[in-house]
Design an enzyme around this catalytic site. Structure first.
Site, PDB file in Angstrom:
ATOM      1  N   ASP A 139       3.436  -4.729  -5.565  1.00 14.33           N
ATOM      2  CA  ASP A 139       3.945  -6.118  -4.949  1.00 14.33           C
ATOM      3  C   ASP A 139       5.423  -6.426  -4.821  1.00 14.33           C
ATOM      4  OD1 ASP A 139       1.423  -7.003  -4.829  1.00 14.33           O
ATOM      5  OD2 ASP A 139       1.302  -8.190  -6.773  1.00 14.33           O
ATOM      6  N   GLU A 181       0.904  -1.252  -0.098  1.00 15.68           N
ATOM      7  CA  GLU A 181      -0.037  -0.255   0.171  1.00 15.68           C
ATOM      8  C   GLU A 181       0.790   1.267   0.001  1.00 15.68           C
ATOM      9  OE1 GLU A 181      -2.771  -0.352  -0.816  1.00 15.68           O
ATOM     10  OE2 GLU A 181      -3.254  -2.597  -0.382  1.00 15.68           O
TER      11      GLU A 181
END
Length: 681
Positions: free
Chosen positions: A583, A519
């Protein structure tokens, strides 16, 4: 079109895991070894050949997807646990008499009304008849536009997809933003592609439309004609739509107009009247995809009013089908559940109604949920991990060899400005105007929708409320919002396999640590990097640094473009770029933060694995998910998240620490030479 950048797949968060119930609620638990499920591994696979299958291969082979699900695994199983916990709360609330207007009364009676299938069956589609009658009475496109706009106040609006939220370029100010809408199939290509699977979906779509009209009293031959008209109209609308990749460009999808100027582009839509009926006062509007509204303007005039009425009726019936009698629910499931996503059976009724309660009364139900299932200790521990990763991120930015000092300074300012939200809101939304009764599920939904609409349009003319949440507390997901510059972790995801007090640091940092880093990295991915520390869509990069970033990002997109599955279908590296960057960056940052912990400095093995190995295995276990082929085909076209195998393999094969942890030789199938490894942060 601005979107919240999240961890999950599309909509429902999906991850895979073991079922360790009720762990992680006290800080004094001893470390246990069962936090990584070795039985799910396939050690016949070399970790350097396919790490996802090495970590998850036996589980993938043995796991059967439940008939009611698009897939199964960690996100799904945790979501299922949360649904059961919520069901217990709602069942208890629904059995007792509570003070009218209390949160227990509202959520309990809402749940009871949804479970009262006898009353719902008896009503049939009677709740929809007033709306259908209004549509029948429309005489021309001007009345049509008026009806569409007026309907939003009652939850019946159509075609004018919009929201009130932060202006991307003046993030402290709320604005109204109109986006493309008007189609039922997942995205525009479903109306034009002529492969066998897409053609079958269109054929089933015609059957679905026909069935809904038959269920509301039309003759079958007439219903079939209506269906044909609706499909042709939606095809014309789809022709104006931007693609999923185009929707990821925040600059292209930011178009501000004075109302008078947009009126000239769409002369047959009276925007002053429309905004008045929407109860929105403004002289400027944001339009994500102007081409859609220009096409709509022309179609309003050129398509016969009867066809438009058929389209509006279909939309009204289809969108309400799950709140109507069983035959409507079955028709909707057959198309969206079976045909689109490959489901075999609909969910149990109680699961559907728990989800509906969370959707409609989320912060009422959320208060009861966190009281029982989320502790202050968990929130404190999570905040400590967030702070640790933030420090590591700062250090990594400072050490970047490709970024200039000027841009680094701006990046660090943005990183330091992150708003961190963990567990649940500091202040809860009020639902005082929502009327809930035990005997009318449809009316309860309408009351909640009216409240939601009133709450949204009430933001106009007010500063942006940065304390507001876009997910409910039980949600198994997390997100980054660029216009607020916030990272948000609901209580629902702060459980095993993501987070557990009893787990060693390798497990927690490989799981929730990678989520936190994910995030954070959204703030610096190809979309998020275009917003400054205050959430404004504003270029804060030097030109040279932007070029270097784009060169690195292109290598990431090219790598993921090379990944294939099913019948040799490729991942869309541009569509998934932001999530892939998150990611890759998230895992690298989590690993570095893990190495600062005592476990990260130890060589002590647990279950035969070193701490570094457990870190990477924990990360892989989080993405232990198996999906139906039908659902995966939709995801490849619409979902900005890569399939789970590549969410594991893409990041790990870009990290030197992974190669060292598993002693992977240069001869391994997925070995990537250091000079060719991808990543930005």
């Amino acid at each position: 079109m601005k979107t919240k950048l999240s961890l999950s797949l599309a909509g429902l968060a999906l991850l895979a895991a073991c079922q360790n119930k009720d762990k992680g609620h006290t800080a004094n638990k001893e470390v246990r070894t069962e936090f990584f499920n070795k039985s799910g591994m396939d050690t016949t696979v070399n970790p350097g050949d396919n790490f996802f299958l090495y970590a998850n291969g036996q589980w993938m082979k043995k796991t059967e997807i439940p008939k009611t699900e698009r897939g199964w695994g960690s996100f799904y199983s945790l979501y299922d646990d949360n649904i059961k916990a919520l069901n217990q709360i709602l069942t208890d609330a629904s059995k007792e008499d509570h003070t009218k207007g209390s949160l227990e009364q509202k959520v309990g009676d809402f749940y009871a009304s949804g479970m009262d299938t006898l009353a719902i069956e008896k009503a049939g589609y009677t709740p929809l008849k007033p709306v259908l009658a209004k549509i029948d009475g429309l005489k021309d496109y001007k009345e049509l536009i008026n009806f569409i706009a007026e309907g939003y106040k009652d939850g019946n609006g159509d075609l004018l997809d919009f929201h009130v939220g932060a202006d991307d370029k003046i993030s402290s100010k709320n604005a109204v933003n109109f986006s493309q809408s008007g189609i039922t199939l997942p995205e525009r290509s479903y109306y034009f592609n002529n492969d066998a699977q897409t053609k079958n979906i269109r054929a089933e779509f015609l059957k679905y439309i026909t069935q809904l009209f038959v269920l509301t009293g039309a003759k079958k031959e007439d219903a079939a004609k209506y269906a044909d008209n609706v499909l042709k109209l939606e095809t014309s609308i789809a022709n104006s739509h931007s693609t999923p990749v185009e929707l990821r460009d925040p600059q292209k999808n930011y178009n501000k107009y004075y109302l008078a100027d947009f009126q000239k582009l769409t002369p047959d839509i009276d925007w002053k009247s429309v905004l008045g009926k929407l109860e929105i006062k403004t002289d400027t509007i944001l339009v994500g995809q102007p081409k859609y509204y220009q096409a709509l303007n022309n179609l309003f005039k050129t398509v016969p009013i009867e066809t438009w009425k058929e389209k509006l009726k279909f939309d009204a019936i289809s969108s309400s089908a799950n709140a109507l009698s069983k035959d409507f629910r079955a028709a909707r499931f057959d198309f969206f559940g079976k045909t689109i996503n490959g489901l075999k059976e609909p969910k149990e009724r109680w699961k559907t109604i728990v989800g509906s309660t969370d959707q409609n009364l989320g912060e009422l139900l959320g208060q009861l949920y966190v009281k029982e299932h989320f502790t202050p200790e968990a929130k404190k521990r999570m905040l400590e991990m967030v702070d640790n990763l933030q420090k590591v991120y700062r250090s990594r930015i400072e050490k970047l060899d490709w970024m200039s000092p000027a841009t680094k300074q701006k990046a660090i300012e943005k990183l330091n400005a992150f708003i961190k939200k963990i567990g649940y809101p500091d202040k809860w939304k009020k639902y005082d105007d929502v009327e809930i009764a035990k005997n009318s599920y449809f009316a309860n939904i309408q009351s909640a929708e009216k409240h939601t609409y009133k709450e949204m349009v009430g933001k106009m003319g007010k500063p942006v409320d940065k304390t507001e949440w876009d997910m409910t507390p039980p949600t198994v997901n997390a997100y980054y919002n660029p216009s607020i510059n916030e990272i948000v972790f609901p209580a629902g995801i702060l459980q095993f396999p993501f987070f557990d007090f009893g787990a060693d640091n390798a497990i927690n940092y490989g799981a929730i640590g990678a989520v936190i880093g994910h995030e954070m990295t959204h703030g610096f991915d190809d979309q998020g990097r275009q917003y400054d520390k205050d959430g404004n869509l504003k270029d804060w990069w030097t030109a040279a640094d932007a070029v270097k970033f784009n060169d690195k990002a292109k290598k990431v997109a090219d790598l993921y473009n090379s990944f294939t599955l099913l019948d040799n279908q490729h991942v869309n590296g541009q569509l998934t770029l932001g999530e892939n960057l998150a990611d890759i960056g998230g895992l690298a940052i989590a690993y570095e933060a893990f190495k600062l912990t005592p476990d990260g400095k130890s060589d002590k093995k647990i279950d035969g694995f070193t701490p570094d190995q457990r870190f990477f295995l924990s990360f892989a276990q989080v993405w232990r998910i198996k999906s139906r082929d039908e659902s995966m085909r939709v995801r490849l076209k619409t979902d900005p998240h890569s399939p789970e195998m590549f969410r594991v393999n893409g990041p790990v094969y870009s990290m030197e620490a992974f190669y060292k942890a598993f002693n992977i030789p240069a001869t391994a199938k997925m070995y990537v030479a250091p000079a060719n490894r991808v990543g930005v942060w």
